[in-house]
Design a protein around this motif. Structure first.
Motif, PDB file in Angstrom:
ATOM      1  N   VAL A   1      13.368  -5.215  -5.129  1.00 35.80           N
ATOM      2  CA  VAL A   1      14.178  -5.716  -4.016  1.00 35.80           C
ATOM      3  C   VAL A   1      14.447  -4.579  -3.037  1.00 35.80           C
ATOM      4  N   SER A   2      14.128  -4.797  -1.779  1.00 36.90           N
ATOM      5  CA  SER A   2      14.323  -3.778  -0.742  1.00 36.90           C
ATOM      6  C   SER A   2      15.790  -3.672  -0.366  1.00 36.90           C
ATOM      7  N   THR A   3      16.249  -2.459  -0.084  1.00 38.61           N
ATOM      8  CA  THR A   3      17.610  -2.245   0.427  1.00 38.61           C
ATOM      9  C   THR A   3      17.592  -2.046   1.939  1.00 38.61           C
ATOM     10  N   VAL A   4      16.417  -2.298   2.543  1.00 41.35           N
ATOM     11  CA  VAL A   4      16.292  -2.337   4.001  1.00 41.35           C
ATOM     12  C   VAL A   4      15.953  -3.777   4.367  1.00 41.35           C
ATOM     13  N   LYS A   5      16.799  -4.391   5.187  1.00 42.42           N
ATOM     14  CA  LYS A   5      16.596  -5.781   5.572  1.00 42.42           C
ATOM     15  C   LYS A   5      16.338  -5.869   7.078  1.00 42.42           C
ATOM     16  N   VAL A   6      15.301  -6.643   7.448  1.00 45.87           N
ATOM     17  CA  VAL A   6      14.935  -6.779   8.857  1.00 45.87           C
ATOM     18  C   VAL A   6      14.838  -8.254   9.215  1.00 45.87           C
ATOM     19  N   SER A   7      15.475  -8.621  10.319  1.00 46.81           N
ATOM     20  CA  SER A   7      15.322  -9.975  10.861  1.00 46.81           C
ATOM     21  C   SER A   7      14.923  -9.861  12.327  1.00 46.81           C
ATOM     22  N   VAL A   8      14.149 -10.821  12.785  1.00 49.05           N
ATOM     23  CA  VAL A   8      13.734 -10.871  14.190  1.00 49.05           C
ATOM     24  C   VAL A   8      14.044 -12.272  14.710  1.00 49.05           C
ATOM     25  N   ASN A   9      14.775 -12.310  15.819  1.00 53.59           N
ATOM     26  CA  ASN A   9      15.224 -13.594  16.360  1.00 53.59           C
ATOM     27  C   ASN A   9      15.937 -14.413  15.284  1.00 53.59           C
ATOM     28  N   GLU A  10      16.739 -13.714  14.459  1.00 51.65           N
ATOM     29  CA  GLU A  10      17.537 -14.293  13.383  1.00 51.65           C
ATOM     30  C   GLU A  10      16.698 -14.859  12.244  1.00 51.65           C
ATOM     31  N   ASN A  11      15.411 -14.555  12.243  1.00 53.42           N
ATOM     32  CA  ASN A  11      14.524 -14.957  11.142  1.00 53.42           C
ATOM     33  C   ASN A  11      14.431 -13.790  10.156  1.00 53.42           C
ATOM     34  N   SER A  12      14.989 -13.984   8.961  1.00 55.57           N
ATOM     35  CA  SER A  12      15.023 -12.893   7.977  1.00 55.57           C
ATOM     36  C   SER A  12      13.846 -12.925   7.008  1.00 55.57           C
ATOM     37  N   ASP A  13      12.922 -13.874   7.194  1.00 56.06           N
ATOM     38  CA  ASP A  13      11.739 -13.954   6.338  1.00 56.06           C
ATOM     39  C   ASP A  13      10.673 -13.003   6.869  1.00 56.06           C
ATOM     40  N   THR A  14      10.909 -11.705   6.656  1.00 55.52           N
ATOM     41  CA  THR A  14      10.007 -10.670   7.175  1.00 55.52           C
ATOM     42  C   THR A  14       9.609  -9.715   6.056  1.00 55.52           C
ATOM     43  N   SER A  15       8.741  -8.776   6.407  1.00 51.79           N
ATOM     44  CA  SER A  15       8.311  -7.741   5.455  1.00 51.79           C
ATOM     45  C   SER A  15       9.340  -6.634   5.336  1.00 51.79           C
ATOM     46  N   ASN A  16      10.413  -6.716   6.142  1.00 54.53           N
ATOM     47  CA  ASN A  16      11.490  -5.708   6.166  1.00 54.53           C
ATOM     48  C   ASN A  16      11.036  -4.351   6.693  1.00 54.53           C
ATOM     49  N   ASN A  17       9.908  -4.344   7.405  1.00 54.33           N
ATOM     50  CA  ASN A  17       9.468  -3.156   8.147  1.00 54.33           C
ATOM     51  C   ASN A  17       9.645  -3.441   9.633  1.00 54.33           C
ATOM     52  N   TYR A  18       9.654  -2.374  10.440  1.00 55.83           N
ATOM     53  CA  TYR A  18      10.010  -2.602  11.846  1.00 55.83           C
ATOM     54  C   TYR A  18       9.400  -1.587  12.796  1.00 55.83           C
ATOM     55  N   GLY A  19       9.305  -2.009  14.054  1.00 54.93           N
ATOM     56  CA  GLY A  19       8.964  -1.131  15.166  1.00 54.93           C
ATOM     57  C   GLY A  19       9.795  -1.545  16.375  1.00 54.93           C
ATOM     58  N   PHE A  20      10.090  -0.594  17.259  1.00 55.69           N
ATOM     59  CA  PHE A  20      10.880  -0.899  18.458  1.00 55.69           C
ATOM     60  C   PHE A  20      10.060  -0.586  19.707  1.00 55.69           C
ATOM     61  N   LYS A  21      10.252  -1.419  20.711  1.00 55.05           N
ATOM     62  CA  LYS A  21       9.471  -1.314  21.943  1.00 55.05           C
ATOM     63  C   LYS A  21       9.824  -0.059  22.731  1.00 55.05           C
ATOM     64  N   VAL A  22       8.787   0.637  23.213  1.00 54.07           N
ATOM     65  CA  VAL A  22       8.979   1.832  24.039  1.00 54.07           C
ATOM     66  C   VAL A  22       9.707   1.452  25.324  1.00 54.07           C
ATOM     67  N   GLY A  23      10.703   2.253  25.682  1.00 53.12           N
ATOM     68  CA  GLY A  23      11.461   2.020  26.899  1.00 53.12           C
ATOM     69  C   GLY A  23      12.653   1.094  26.720  1.00 53.12           C
ATOM     70  N   SER A  24      12.751   0.433  25.580  1.00 44.89           N
ATOM     71  CA  SER A  24      13.892  -0.446  25.325  1.00 44.89           C
ATOM     72  C   SER A  24      15.042   0.363  24.721  1.00 44.89           C
ATOM     73  N   GLU A  25      16.226  -0.236  24.749  1.00 47.12           N
ATOM     74  CA  GLU A  25      17.409   0.448  24.204  1.00 47.12           C
ATOM     75  C   GLU A  25      17.745  -0.097  22.813  1.00 47.12           C
ATOM     76  N   ILE A  26      18.069   0.807  21.920  1.00 48.63           N
ATOM     77  CA  ILE A  26      18.557   0.391  20.605  1.00 48.63           C
ATOM     78  C   ILE A  26      20.032   0.792  20.480  1.00 48.63           C
ATOM     79  N   THR A  27      20.752   0.037  19.658  1.00 48.43           N
ATOM     80  CA  THR A  27      22.132   0.371  19.300  1.00 48.43           C
ATOM     81  C   THR A  27      22.177   0.628  17.806  1.00 48.43           C
ATOM     82  N   LEU A  28      22.760   1.732  17.429  1.00 47.42           N
ATOM     83  CA  LEU A  28      22.818   2.105  16.018  1.00 47.42           C
ATOM     84  C   LEU A  28      24.267   2.316  15.595  1.00 47.42           C
TER      85      LEU A  28
END
Length: 237
Positions: free
Chosen positions: A187-214
């Motif tokens: 079981v992964s302790t890193v959870k990823v959802s996209v557009n509120e869909n949590s059925d993902t591989s739990n890996n991620y990338g962020f678009k160049v030039g976009s802003e992230i909030t951490l």
């Protein structure tokens, strides 16, 4: 003569009774203050015990509820969407890298600190970097804790200073990347959802030039310890 003797005996008897009464009264007078003092001492000891316990409880409660406070800076944020978008803005999962620096304040225990990252990004449904469906949109990445449990085997060596004593302390860097999630049956302790869909591989990338909030969160108190924003730069290596 007999009357005189009887009178004398009566006087003697009265004297004896008087002495007994005085003696009994004296003993009683002596014992009463001692008993009173003992009772007062017992009461004082009991009150002192209650006061010590109460103070200890208050002190422990104050210590356990003491909020964690730390200055965390977002030193770098590089990456790009993987297998999506312009070729010169793409990046692999591993190359989506965020570096955080602890600059001061409390040492943060890795087991009770979580991190939430929000921004425009992508993930997979199915096996990442394999046969799967890409999902692109508003991404939410949630690190349940900072321990190596439930994470990719590369997470531990890149954060060995922090994991050496399981405390993120002043001067130490925390490195996160898009492939921190573990695969397989664990079981992964890193959870990823996209557009509120949590059925993902739990890996991620962020678009160049976009802003992230951490946000860095104390999971015990639910307090946000630090919050940072950054513009994603293309990974340069």
């Amino acid at each position: 003569m007999t009357v005189c003797r009887i009178s004398l005996l009566m006087k003697t008897w009265r004297k004896i009774r008087a002495k007994e009464f005085v003696s009994s009264e004296s003993v009683s007078d002596a014992v009463t203050p001692i008993i009173g003092s003992l009772l007062m001492l017992i009461v004082l000891v009991a009150l002192a015990g209650v006061a010590v316990i109460s103070f200890s409880n208050i002190a422990n409660e104050g210590e356990s509820t003491q909020p964690l406070m730390a200055r965390i800076s977002l030193e770098s944020c590089e990456g790009g969407l993987f297998n999506d978008g312009p070729e010169n803005e793409r990046a692999t999962l591993e190359n989506n890298t965020i570096v955080l620096l602890h600059e001061g304040g409390s040492s943060l225990p890795v087991d009770t600190i979580s991190i939430k990252i929000s921004g425009y990004g992508n993930s997979y449904q199915g096996v990442a970097d394999g046969n799967g469906t890409k999902i692109v949109g508003n991404a939410e990445v949630f690190y349940q804790n900072l321990s190596p449990t439930g994470k990719n085997h590369k997470y531990e060596p890149q954060n060995k200073e922090i994991l050496k004593d399981n405390l993120w302390s002043v001067g130490e860097k925390l490195v996160l990347n898009g492939k921190d999630s573990i695969g397989g049956s664990t079981v992964s302790t890193v959870k990823v959802s996209v557009n509120e869909n949590s059925d993902t591989s739990n890996n991620y990338g962020f678009k160049v030039g976009s802003e992230i909030t951490l946000k860095i969160i104390d999971t015990k108190s639910k307090n946000v310890i630090a919050e940072q924003r950054a513009i994603v730069k293309h990974y340069e290596g």
